[in-house]
Scaffold this motif. Structure first.
Motif, short mmCIF file in Angstrom:
data_model
loop_
_atom_site.label_atom_id
_atom_site.label_comp_id
_atom_site.label_asym_id
_atom_site.label_seq_id
_atom_site.Cartn_x
_atom_site.Cartn_y
_atom_site.Cartn_z
N UNK A 100 -8.68 -9.71 -15.86
CA UNK A 100 -8.99 -8.10 -15.95
C UNK A 100 -8.22 -7.41 -14.70
N UNK A 101 -7.80 -8.10 -13.63
CA UNK A 101 -7.04 -7.35 -12.56
C UNK A 101 -5.78 -6.59 -13.27
N UNK A 102 -5.72 -5.45 -12.62
CA UNK A 102 -4.79 -4.37 -13.08
C UNK A 102 -3.26 -4.63 -12.91
N UNK A 103 -2.51 -5.11 -13.42
CA UNK A 103 -1.13 -5.39 -12.94
C UNK A 103 -0.26 -4.12 -12.68
N UNK A 104 -0.50 -3.07 -13.64
CA UNK A 104 0.19 -1.69 -13.57
C UNK A 104 -0.52 -1.05 -14.47
N UNK A 105 0.16 0.40 -14.53
CA UNK A 105 -0.29 1.30 -15.57
C UNK A 105 0.58 1.72 -16.49
N UNK A 106 0.00 1.79 -17.75
CA UNK A 106 0.88 2.23 -18.94
C UNK A 106 0.56 3.63 -19.31
N UNK A 107 1.54 4.33 -19.30
CA UNK A 107 1.07 5.99 -19.59
C UNK A 107 1.76 6.34 -20.91
N UNK A 167 5.85 -3.37 -4.98
CA UNK A 167 7.14 -3.95 -5.67
C UNK A 167 8.17 -4.17 -4.64
N UNK A 168 7.94 -3.68 -3.52
CA UNK A 168 9.27 -3.86 -2.70
C UNK A 168 9.14 -5.46 -1.93
N UNK A 169 10.37 -6.14 -1.49
CA UNK A 169 9.81 -7.48 -0.78
C UNK A 169 9.49 -7.29 0.63
N UNK A 170 8.43 -6.88 0.83
CA UNK A 170 7.86 -6.57 2.20
C UNK A 170 6.24 -7.05 2.05
N UNK A 171 5.38 -6.88 2.97
CA UNK A 171 4.08 -7.07 3.26
C UNK A 171 3.16 -6.72 2.18
N UNK A 172 3.56 -5.64 1.51
CA UNK A 172 2.64 -5.16 0.42
C UNK A 172 2.89 -5.73 -1.07
N UNK A 173 3.92 -6.56 -0.98
CA UNK A 173 4.16 -7.08 -2.39
C UNK A 173 3.32 -7.78 -3.18
N UNK A 174 2.90 -6.99 -4.37
CA UNK A 174 1.92 -7.71 -5.30
C UNK A 174 0.48 -7.16 -4.85
N UNK A 175 0.45 -6.29 -3.88
CA UNK A 175 -0.95 -5.91 -3.58
C UNK A 175 -1.20 -4.53 -4.07
N UNK A 176 -2.23 -4.00 -4.64
CA UNK A 176 -2.61 -2.68 -5.05
C UNK A 176 -2.28 -1.78 -3.70
N UNK A 177 -1.87 -0.81 -4.27
CA UNK A 177 -1.57 0.34 -3.35
C UNK A 177 -2.50 1.68 -3.78
N UNK A 178 -3.81 1.73 -3.13
CA UNK A 178 -4.69 2.77 -3.76
C UNK A 178 -4.15 4.04 -3.77
#
Length: 253
Positions: A100-107, A167-178
């Protein structure tokens, strides 16, 4: 009387819902694929074919694709333009998370039926770029509409797949961005799209969607039920019995 499910884009001017593997078990038909993974959702909106960890996917038979594209921040890596790569990498980065973790949003947004391809494309691209991409997320979009000889037309609407994780290849990759998926972003997405629509269409956006939960699409018949003095059968108007709440670690909404 059989239950007739009215598509969301005919009932609301804009809906925002999470792409979560949990939704795969709670829906039927083609729309299931818009829940099970980011890649499946991407292939659904662009009417493409491919595969994810669940198996093969093919939507080429759906002949209602009018236009599609990808909007990115002004400064973006060259590789991000590769077809579907961002969404495949989102799935890879979230493979070990709860269902149930959110992968992305579908609008999903409704388009004015009296406009045409050029106007629809300009509206959707401007919205995707100015309201979403310029704030950091990647967003894929696709417009669907079709006139059919039998009169069973597909009204114009658009789907947008929006990144809520790095989504960039950096330290935030794959982490939720509040800030990409919090209440302020959700409010901006609603307000910005409604501002583009004729006033007659804005009235359709009367049911708020709370990102972070999954609710089955169904009309609210509670008023009718009260008149008949009998309880509703099946899912109630508050969505109980058809809800999957995001995990605490990822529910930033």
């Amino acid at each position: 009387m059989p239950h007739i499910q009215v598509p969301l884009h005919l009932r609301r001017s804009i809906t925002i819902r999470p792409v979560s593997a949990a939704g795969w078990h709670q829906m039927s038909g083609d729309r299931r694929f818009t829940h099970r993974s980011a890649e499946a959702s991407y292939l659904y909106i662009v009417r493409g074919c491919g595969a994810d960890t669940y198996g093969s996917i093919d939507f080429r038979h759906r002949r209602d694709l009018v236009a599609h594209g990808l909007e990115l921040p002004s400064r973006h890596p060259v590789w991000s333009r590769e077809s579907g790569r961002i969404w495949r990498e989102v799935d890879s980065a979230t493979a070990g998370l709860d269902a149930d973790a959110i992968r992305c949003w579908h609008i999903v947004i409704t388009l004015p039926s009296d406009a045409g391809k050029e106007s629809w494309t300009a509206m959707v691209r401007d919205y995707a770029r100015d309201s979403i991409a310029q704030n950091g997320p990647a967003v894929a979009w696709a417009i669907h509409a079709r006139e059919r000889a039998d009169g069973n037309r597909i009204p114009p609407h658009a789907h947008l797949l929006m990144a809520t994780r790095g989504w960039r290849h950096d330290a935030s990759h794959g982490r939720t961005i509040p800030k990409w998926c919090g209440p302020s972003m959700r409010a901006r997405l609603h307000a910005d799209w409604l501002a583009k629509l004729p006033s007659s269409m804005r009235a359709a956006a009367v049911t708020p969607y709370h990102a972070g939960t999954y609710r089955a699409a169904h009309p609210d018949c509670s008023a009718i039920a009260r008149l008949l003095d009998r309880p509703l059968e099946g899912p109630t108007s508050d969505g109980e019995g058809a809800r999957s709440t995001a995990s605490a670690a990822d529910q930033t909404q």
